[in-house]
Design a protein around this motif. Structure first.
Motif, PDB file in Angstrom:
ATOM      1  N   LEU A  12       0.827  -1.209   0.000  1.00 31.95           N
ATOM      2  CA  LEU A  12       0.000   0.000   0.000  1.00 31.95           C
ATOM      3  C   LEU A  12       0.857   1.253   0.000  1.00 31.95           C
ATOM      4  O   LEU A  12       0.560   2.228  -0.708  1.00 31.95           O
ATOM      5  CB  LEU A  12      -0.929  -0.014   1.217  1.00 31.95           C
ATOM      6  N   SER A  13       1.937   1.247   0.791  1.00 30.43           N
ATOM      7  CA  SER A  13       2.820   2.408   0.846  1.00 30.43           C
ATOM      8  C   SER A  13       3.450   2.679  -0.511  1.00 30.43           C
ATOM      9  O   SER A  13       3.519   3.831  -0.961  1.00 30.43           O
ATOM     10  CB  SER A  13       3.915   2.181   1.898  1.00 30.43           C
ATOM     11  N   LEU A  14       3.908   1.620  -1.196  1.00 35.02           N
ATOM     12  CA  LEU A  14       4.531   1.799  -2.506  1.00 35.02           C
ATOM     13  C   LEU A  14       3.503   2.266  -3.537  1.00 35.02           C
ATOM     14  O   LEU A  14       3.831   3.082  -4.415  1.00 35.02           O
ATOM     15  CB  LEU A  14       5.171   0.485  -2.943  1.00 35.02           C
ATOM     16  N   GLY A 171       8.192  11.437  -0.361  1.00 35.86           N
ATOM     17  CA  GLY A 171       6.960  10.658  -0.344  1.00 35.86           C
ATOM     18  C   GLY A 171       7.214   9.181  -0.093  1.00 35.86           C
ATOM     19  O   GLY A 171       6.493   8.537   0.665  1.00 35.86           O
ATOM     20  N   LEU A 172       8.280   8.644  -0.729  1.00 32.28           N
ATOM     21  CA  LEU A 172       8.614   7.241  -0.521  1.00 32.28           C
ATOM     22  C   LEU A 172       9.040   6.989   0.918  1.00 32.28           C
ATOM     23  O   LEU A 172       8.630   5.998   1.533  1.00 32.28           O
ATOM     24  CB  LEU A 172       9.736   6.840  -1.483  1.00 32.28           C
ATOM     25  N   LEU A 173       9.863   7.902   1.458  1.00 35.62           N
ATOM     26  CA  LEU A 173      10.301   7.762   2.844  1.00 35.62           C
ATOM     27  C   LEU A 173       9.116   7.843   3.797  1.00 35.62           C
ATOM     28  O   LEU A 173       9.004   7.049   4.748  1.00 35.62           O
ATOM     29  CB  LEU A 173      11.333   8.840   3.178  1.00 35.62           C
ATOM     30  N   ALA A 174       8.222   8.806   3.539  1.00 35.94           N
ATOM     31  CA  ALA A 174       7.037   8.922   4.394  1.00 35.94           C
ATOM     32  C   ALA A 174       6.173   7.670   4.297  1.00 35.94           C
ATOM     33  O   ALA A 174       5.663   7.171   5.307  1.00 35.94           O
ATOM     34  CB  ALA A 174       6.231  10.160   3.989  1.00 35.94           C
ATOM     35  N   GLY A 175       6.050   7.129   3.070  1.00 34.30           N
ATOM     36  CA  GLY A 175       5.272   5.903   2.908  1.00 34.30           C
ATOM     37  C   GLY A 175       5.884   4.732   3.653  1.00 34.30           C
ATOM     38  O   GLY A 175       5.180   3.944   4.281  1.00 34.30           O
TER      39      GLY A 175
END
Length: 474
Positions: A12-14, A171-175
């Motif tokens: 989901l994060s990705l 955004g990737l780090l936050a995800g």
């Protein structure tokens, strides 16, 4: 990390990071497009304003004033930034810094090779934006190099690309952070539910302090459900303990009356036989009530205050002395292998003795003649291991979770002595010591492993299944 990447939270994060990247790319792309158009329009507007200024100068002061002003531009033309050309109706050059411009007046951009001049153009200049205006019969053409415009575009493009990469990474780090946090919460929930399934009803999902979180609300609901389940189980246990307590005294009085009856001299043989059988039944019932009360006391943790460093070797020696004659009488072989004579754990000596005795007695009681029962005390990987194994009939895999229930007995064990509380007491003692019990195959028969972690103040007991250990099973 690999486990996290396979989790639902990671996927989901990705996906959200990919969606975020697409939206960011669209926003930055549109921003670049509009910024480029605004800059181009601004340059074109500047050319138009300059042309209008020359037209106004021509109207007010004449052609000579225009030519004089154009001549002044020659000293301020950095890197061929500006071109200007004033021609009469026949095309003769009246003023300017170029000789000719190949331009038909359609469009505003011409490449650099359309500009003809004695001095070569600056090497980085690739084209010009042009604007022309009529000054009476004459024509004035003004141009601005696209060099600075292209440089600005390049800077904007690099800035937008760098910004996109930074935003994508952010955004990737936050995800990942949100996903890892969600994964940890789900792991806590899963671990708590597994512990509850193993009977540890005092376990709760840790609170996070975020009441608006969906997982926090779900954790609260699960905790409330576990609390209700714990209350129901404790109520049932209390009812069993209360019944055992209330009936124990009448049963003991009945037992005393039966003793008085047996001491009478005028009993017929038939009545004496019936009375002796009644005494045996009463003793079994009293023993059952004592076991229920003892289990209740153990589950209440009333004896944990007596925990101390306890050596296991003397316990096994006493059990060997007590049960070896029984095994010999039954035609069984009872072998003790105390490899680690110094094995010491933190616990209650009486309860640990009771736990091991129940397991050994259960193996003896429910295994046939010729069975070999082994009890070993060893050390492995820094842990003290107590192992009890036999080659008896064993316990079916589907029954192993049930044998720790009170009064539960296998169908084949219903004709043998016992009250079905032996392994329930083992479980209660193990839980009091922080133990975990499992039952496993021993090729032929069953095997019990009791693991005491090194440096621990509590006992961790793992009991891989035994072929008949405890009167509650077989």
């Amino acid at each position: 990390m690999s486990r996290f990447l396979r989790s639902t939270s990671a996927r989901l994060s990705l996906r959200f990071a990919l969606l975020y990247a697409i939206i960011t790319a669209l926003v930055l792309g549109l921003s670049y497009h509009y910024a480029d158009r605004e800059i181009s329009d601004w340059v074109s507007d500047q050319l138009a304003e300059d042309a209008a200024g020359f037209a106004s100068l021509y109207e007010s002061e004449g052609l000579d004033a225009v030519r004089a002003k154009l001549s002044g531009f020659a000293g301020f033309n950095f890197e061929d930034y500006r071109v200007y050309l004033l021609q009469d109706p026949e095309g003769k050059v009246l003023a300017g810094n170029v000789d000719a411009i190949d331009w038909q007046g359609s469009g505003s951009y011409v490449p650099v090779n359309a500009i003809h001049a004695e001095k070569p153009r600056y090497e980085d200049v690739t084209g010009y934006l042009l604007h022309s205006v009529q000054l009476g019969p004459n024509r004035l053409t003004l141009g601005t190099s696209t060099y600075f415009l292209e440089e600005l575009r390049e800077v904007l493009g690099r800035g937008f690309v760098a910004g996109f990469i930074l935003l994508l990474l952010a955004g990737l780090l936050a995800g990942i952070i949100v996903g890892r946090r969600t994964e940890r919460r789900l792991t806590q929930i899963s671990a708590t539910l597994k512990s509850v399934a193993l009977g540890q009803l005092d376990r709760r999902i840790p609170a996070t302090g975020s009441d608006g979180d969906d997982l926090a609300r779900m954790a609260d609901e699960i905790n409330r459900t576990i609390a209700q389940l714990q209350n129901m189980v404790e109520s049932q246990k209390q009812i069993s303990a209360d019944i055992a307590h209330d009936l124990r005294t009448p049963m003991q009085r009945m037992r005393q009356r039966l003793d008085v009856l047996l001491n009478a001299h005028d009993l017929t043989p038939e009545i004496r036989t019936d009375a002796e059988q009644a005494v045996e039944i009463a003793d079994d019932l009293i023993e059952t009530f004592h076991a229920l009360l003892r289990i209740a006391q153990i589950e209440a943790g009333q004896q944990s205050a007596r925990f101390a460093a306890t050596s296991l070797a003397p316990i096994l020696t006493r059990i060997e002395d007590a049960y070896s004659p029984v095994a010999e009488e039954n035609g069984q072989t009872l072998v003790f292998d105390i490899e680690d004579q110094d094995a010491t754990v933190q616990g209650d000596q009486q309860l640990l003795t009771q736990m091991v005795a129940n397991l050994v007695e259960n193996a003896l009681r429910h295994s046939p003649s010729g069975t070999r029962i082994e009890v070993a005390l060893t050390r492995a990987d820094g842990s003290v291991l107590l192992e009890v194994s036999d080659n008896g009939p064993g316990i079916p895999a589907e029954e192993r979770d049930k044998v720790f229930r009170r009064f539960y007995r296998l169908e084949k064990s219903r004709t043998t002595p016992g009250n079905g509380l032996g392994l329930s007491m083992v479980r209660a003692i193990a839980d009091l010591h922080g133990a975990a019990i499992t039952l496993k195959d021993n090729s032929t028969g069953l095997r019990v492993l009791v693991r005491f972690p090194a440096g621990s103040t509590s006992v961790i007991f793992r009991a891989p299944a035994q072929a008949g250990m405890s009167d509650s099973v077989r």
